[in-house]
Motif scaffolding. Structure first.
Motif, PDB file in Angstrom:
ATOM      1  N   ALA A 124     -22.992  21.842  51.362  1.00 17.90           N
ATOM      2  CA  ALA A 124     -23.868  20.997  52.178  1.00 17.90           C
ATOM      3  C   ALA A 124     -23.214  19.639  52.363  1.00 17.90           C
ATOM      4  O   ALA A 124     -22.276  19.273  51.653  1.00 17.90           O
ATOM      5  N   PHE A 125     -23.726  18.872  53.339  1.00 19.26           N
ATOM      6  CA  PHE A 125     -23.275  17.497  53.505  1.00 19.26           C
ATOM      7  C   PHE A 125     -23.993  16.604  52.505  1.00 19.26           C
ATOM      8  O   PHE A 125     -25.161  16.830  52.164  1.00 19.26           O
ATOM      9  N   HIS A 126     -23.283  15.579  52.035  1.00 21.84           N
ATOM     10  CA  HIS A 126     -23.844  14.682  51.036  1.00 21.84           C
ATOM     11  C   HIS A 126     -23.396  13.262  51.338  1.00 21.84           C
ATOM     12  O   HIS A 126     -22.236  13.033  51.697  1.00 21.84           O
ATOM     13  N   SER A 127     -24.309  12.294  51.191  1.00 21.41           N
ATOM     14  CA  SER A 127     -23.993  10.898  51.482  1.00 21.41           C
ATOM     15  C   SER A 127     -23.805  10.099  50.200  1.00 21.41           C
ATOM     16  O   SER A 127     -24.574  10.234  49.248  1.00 21.41           O
ATOM     17  N   VAL A 128     -22.782   9.261  50.208  1.00 18.62           N
ATOM     18  CA  VAL A 128     -22.475   8.356  49.104  1.00 18.62           C
ATOM     19  C   VAL A 128     -22.369   6.946  49.677  1.00 18.62           C
ATOM     20  O   VAL A 128     -21.678   6.736  50.677  1.00 18.62           O
ATOM     21  N   THR A 129     -23.057   5.996  49.059  1.00 20.62           N
ATOM     22  CA  THR A 129     -23.032   4.617  49.535  1.00 20.62           C
ATOM     23  C   THR A 129     -22.243   3.744  48.566  1.00 20.62           C
ATOM     24  O   THR A 129     -22.448   3.812  47.357  1.00 20.62           O
ATOM     25  N   VAL A 130     -21.336   2.945  49.119  1.00 14.00           N
ATOM     26  CA  VAL A 130     -20.470   2.081  48.314  1.00 14.00           C
ATOM     27  C   VAL A 130     -20.639   0.640  48.786  1.00 14.00           C
ATOM     28  O   VAL A 130     -20.560   0.364  49.984  1.00 14.00           O
ATOM     29  N   THR A 131     -20.845  -0.270  47.842  1.00 12.99           N
ATOM     30  CA  THR A 131     -20.987  -1.691  48.149  1.00 12.99           C
ATOM     31  C   THR A 131     -19.909  -2.480  47.415  1.00 12.99           C
ATOM     32  O   THR A 131     -19.723  -2.321  46.209  1.00 12.99           O
ATOM     33  N   GLY A 132     -19.181  -3.307  48.149  1.00 16.42           N
ATOM     34  CA  GLY A 132     -18.207  -4.190  47.534  1.00 16.42           C
ATOM     35  C   GLY A 132     -18.853  -5.518  47.181  1.00 16.42           C
ATOM     36  O   GLY A 132     -19.725  -6.008  47.906  1.00 16.42           O
TER      37      GLY A 132
END
Length: 213
Positions: A124-132
């Motif tokens: 499946a598609f999966h979302s990952v969020t990254v913040t600098g």
């Protein structure tokens, strides 16, 4: 005198919620071995003298298998650049340290959107969020302008690029296509590269970011 502050959190520091588990990863620069003259180390900072002229530096650390490589430009500060409410630690640790400021290192914070068992859905598609983000002590931090996320399903032997889009200030969301669980028996590894408006960069590799279910 410039300083590199210790910013570190355990991989699963956030309390689990019903919907997601937020993962904060910031590797401690305090444990790095710096090949720079005049290095002094405390439990919280690495402070070192720099040549007066601007130069490019590289700092590599490894904590819990997570490897981070920073590349940044620095010079000897002409004046102190730290808020009065948070004085430079070198003023306490070093006699006559001279002007002091934090280094513009990019740290990364992750929302892996995992289940309570630290897994994500396979096939499946999966979302990952990254913040600098930067040390709070840094007076005028740059802006993270580019971020690349690569995923590996074979233990880091091969890497696949993902589709990444801006999702707020210094924040990006990557869309990862997971294979079937049997195609990723070692779970998912992630390699993230971020670059800011001043040309500083960070590359962070998590060999075991999460597993599939």
């Amino acid at each position: 005198m410039t300083e590199t502050a210790k910013e570190t959190a355990p991989m699963n520091a956030a309390a689990p919620s019903r919907w997601r588990r937020k993962v904060n990863l910031a590797v401690s620069a305090a444990v790095a071995v710096l090949a720079l003259a005049g290095c002094s180390v405390s439990a919280d900072v690495v402070a070192y003298d720099l040549p007066a002229e601007s130069a490019r530096y590289s700092l590599r650390t490894e904590t819990g298998g997570v490897e981070t490589v920073w590349k940044y430009t620095s010079d000897r500060p002409a004046k102190a650049d730290t808020p009065t409410s948070q004085p430079c630690i070198a003023d306490v640790l070093v006699k006559d340290p001279g002007p002091c400021r934090p280094e513009p290192l990019i740290f990364l914070r992750y929302d892996l959107d995992l289940g309570l068992d630290n897994t994500a859905e396979a096939d499946a598609f999966h979302s990952v969020t990254v913040t600098g983000y930067y040390q709070e002590r840094l007076g005028t931090p740059p802006t993270v302008t580019r971020l690349r996320v690569e995923a590996s399903f074979d233990g880091g032997r091969t890497w696949q690029p993902t589709s990444t889009r801006p999702d707020g200030r210094n924040t990006f969301t990557a869309r990862i296509r997971h294979p079937r669980r049997d195609k990723a028996p070692e779970g998912v590894a992630l390699r993230i590269t971020a670059t800011d408006s001043a040309g500083n960069s960070v590359e962070q590799t998590m060999p075991k970011a999460y597993r599939l279910r």
